[in-house]
Design a protein around this motif. Structure first.
Motif, short mmCIF file in Angstrom:
data_model
loop_
_atom_site.label_atom_id
_atom_site.label_comp_id
_atom_site.label_asym_id
_atom_site.label_seq_id
_atom_site.Cartn_x
_atom_site.Cartn_y
_atom_site.Cartn_z
N GLU A 226 0.81 -1.22 0.00
CA GLU A 226 0.00 0.00 0.00
C GLU A 226 0.84 1.27 0.00
OE1 GLU A 226 -2.22 0.70 3.71
OE2 GLU A 226 -1.40 -1.20 4.39
N ARG A 227 2.08 1.21 0.52
CA ARG A 227 2.92 2.42 0.54
C ARG A 227 3.34 2.84 -0.87
NH1 ARG A 227 6.16 -1.78 2.26
NH2 ARG A 227 8.14 -2.11 1.15
N TYR A 228 3.25 1.90 -1.85
CA TYR A 228 3.62 2.22 -3.23
C TYR A 228 2.40 2.52 -4.10
CZ TYR A 228 8.19 0.13 -2.12
OH TYR A 228 9.41 -0.16 -1.57
N ARG A 230 0.25 4.82 -4.60
CA ARG A 230 0.08 6.10 -5.31
C ARG A 230 0.95 6.19 -6.56
NH1 ARG A 230 3.35 7.30 -0.90
NH2 ARG A 230 5.36 8.27 -1.41
N ARG A 266 -2.00 -7.20 2.83
CA ARG A 266 -2.16 -5.74 2.70
C ARG A 266 -1.52 -5.23 1.41
NH1 ARG A 266 -6.39 -4.30 5.73
NH2 ARG A 266 -6.25 -5.27 7.78
N THR A 267 -1.70 -5.99 0.36
CA THR A 267 -1.20 -5.57 -0.95
C THR A 267 -2.37 -5.43 -1.92
OG1 THR A 267 -0.83 -7.88 -1.60
CG2 THR A 267 1.04 -6.68 -0.64
#
Length: 374
Positions: A226-228, A230, A266-267
């Motif tokens: 999730e951090r990627y 965007r 969480r991907t």
């Protein structure tokens, strides 16, 4: 005679003691002289190789591993019951849309079709009779020979016969449809990926016969943290590499981003679409996707081998008039055999890359060659 021998032995002992005393005095002086000579001569020069500081445009990127999948993939099933009598294509064969791949036994369906045709002819004859009877009943009613009820019943018989025609036509169409379904065709251009049954087996309506895939256009599926997320916007370009084709890079674009994360990892599932005109890339291949997030121009890069660590500081050595000269550098991200660096260095400088582990400022060096890095 005895007295002479004793005196002789006494003289020999004195001589030996004198010789030892001289050696004890002379030996240290010779050793000291040798040390002075060695010190004056100095340590031999260190054998070293050089490499050149370069500048490159570099980029920050996200790298994810995934798998290739066909854009379209289907299991083609039987639409009628029957025994498989032929497969005209084998696994791996290319097929065109509507091309026959498998054939079911058509004997019983041909018989049913002939029966449906006969039933339709019979119904057409019955309709003709009903129409003639209705015409006769109408004439008799007009002549007041037959009642109105007789005329109305005759007209209803015509409608019943017409309805029977419709039913028989439907039966005929169904029989023709079932017969045609004995030829199992490819729904689109693609490849036979897998056979799910063999010749001689009985299959029922809905049983899978073969799997077909279209790999003229493919997708690479990766799971993005999730951090990627965007960074994976629709239509953004991506680079794809495959273990099957080392050294080659393929271009693709972000085609889909799942709106829902996997609750365990969480991907988010991301699909990268790309053309595959020669069908060289196969479904299931391991693929690596790279998405560039930023780019810097003219970044100074030094070989990793040039770096030595002294007191937790990164240091490099250059050569000045046959002697090593140190310079402290600040290093950044690794770029293959190179590292981003800043400090008293610039493009084109020559740095020592071998033999630099034992060097100090002013150490004599003997340059034996230059090393190249890719």
């Amino acid at each position: 005679m005895i007295k002479y021998t004793a005196m002789q032995n006494k003289f020999s002992a004195v001589s030996l003691c004198a010789l030892l005393a001289i050696m004890l005095i002379v030996a240290p002086q010779q050793g000291l002289a040798q040390k002075k000579k060695d010190k004056k001569k100095g340590r031999p020069p260190a054998v070293v190789e050089l490499a050149t500081v370069i500048e490159r445009n570099i980029s920050a990127s996200i790298n994810l591993t995934g798998a290739v999948q066909a854009l379209t993939e289907s299991v083609v099933a039987a639409e009628v019951n029957g025994r498989v009598i032929k497969f005209s294509k084998k696994e791996g064969d290319e097929v065109k849309r509507n091309e026959t791949v498998a054939l079911l036994d058509r004997t019983s369906y041909r018989i049913i079709l002939r029966g449906a045709k006969g039933q339709l002819v019979k119904a057409e004859i019955a309709l003709e009779r009903a129409r003639l009877a209705a015409k006769r009943a109408k004439e008799l009613f007009e002549q007041k020979i037959a009642s109105e009820e007789v005329e109305q019943n005759a007209e209803l018989d015509v409608k019943m016969a017409e309805a029977e025609i419709m039913l028989r036509k439907a039966d005929l169409e169904q029989a023709e449809y079932n017969l045609a379904r004995c030829e199992v065709r490819a729904p689109y251009n693609g490849f036979v990926a897998r056979k799910l049954t063999d010749v001689g087996n009985w299959v029922n309506d809905g049983d899978g016969l073969f799997e077909i895939i279209d790999i003229h256009r493919i997708e690479v599926v990766v799971e993005a943290p999730e951090r990627y997320l965007r960074e994976f916007s629709m239509g953004r370009e991506a680079q794809v590499t495959l273990d099957a084709y080392p050294g080659k890079t393929f271009k693709g674009k972000i085609a889909a981003v799942s709106p829902k994360a996997d609750l365990k990892s969480r991907t988010f599932r991301v699909k990268v679409g790309m053309d595959n005109p020669n069908s060289a890339i196969k479904a299931g291949m391991l693929a690596r996707v790279t998405v560039t997030t930023s780019e810097q121009k003219d970044v100074v890069l030094i070989p990793r081998d040039a770096i030595v660590w002294r007191a937790r500081r990164a240091m490099v050595f250059t050569v000045n008039e046959g002697k090593a000269k140190s310079a402290i550098v600040t290093i950044g991200r690794q770029q293959g055999a190179f590292v981003e660096a800043s400090g008293a260095i610039k493009r084109g400088m020559k740095l020592i890359v071998t033999g630099n582990e034992i060097l100090r400022d002013g150490s004599p060096v003997n340059v034996v060659g230059e090393k190249s890095y890719k």
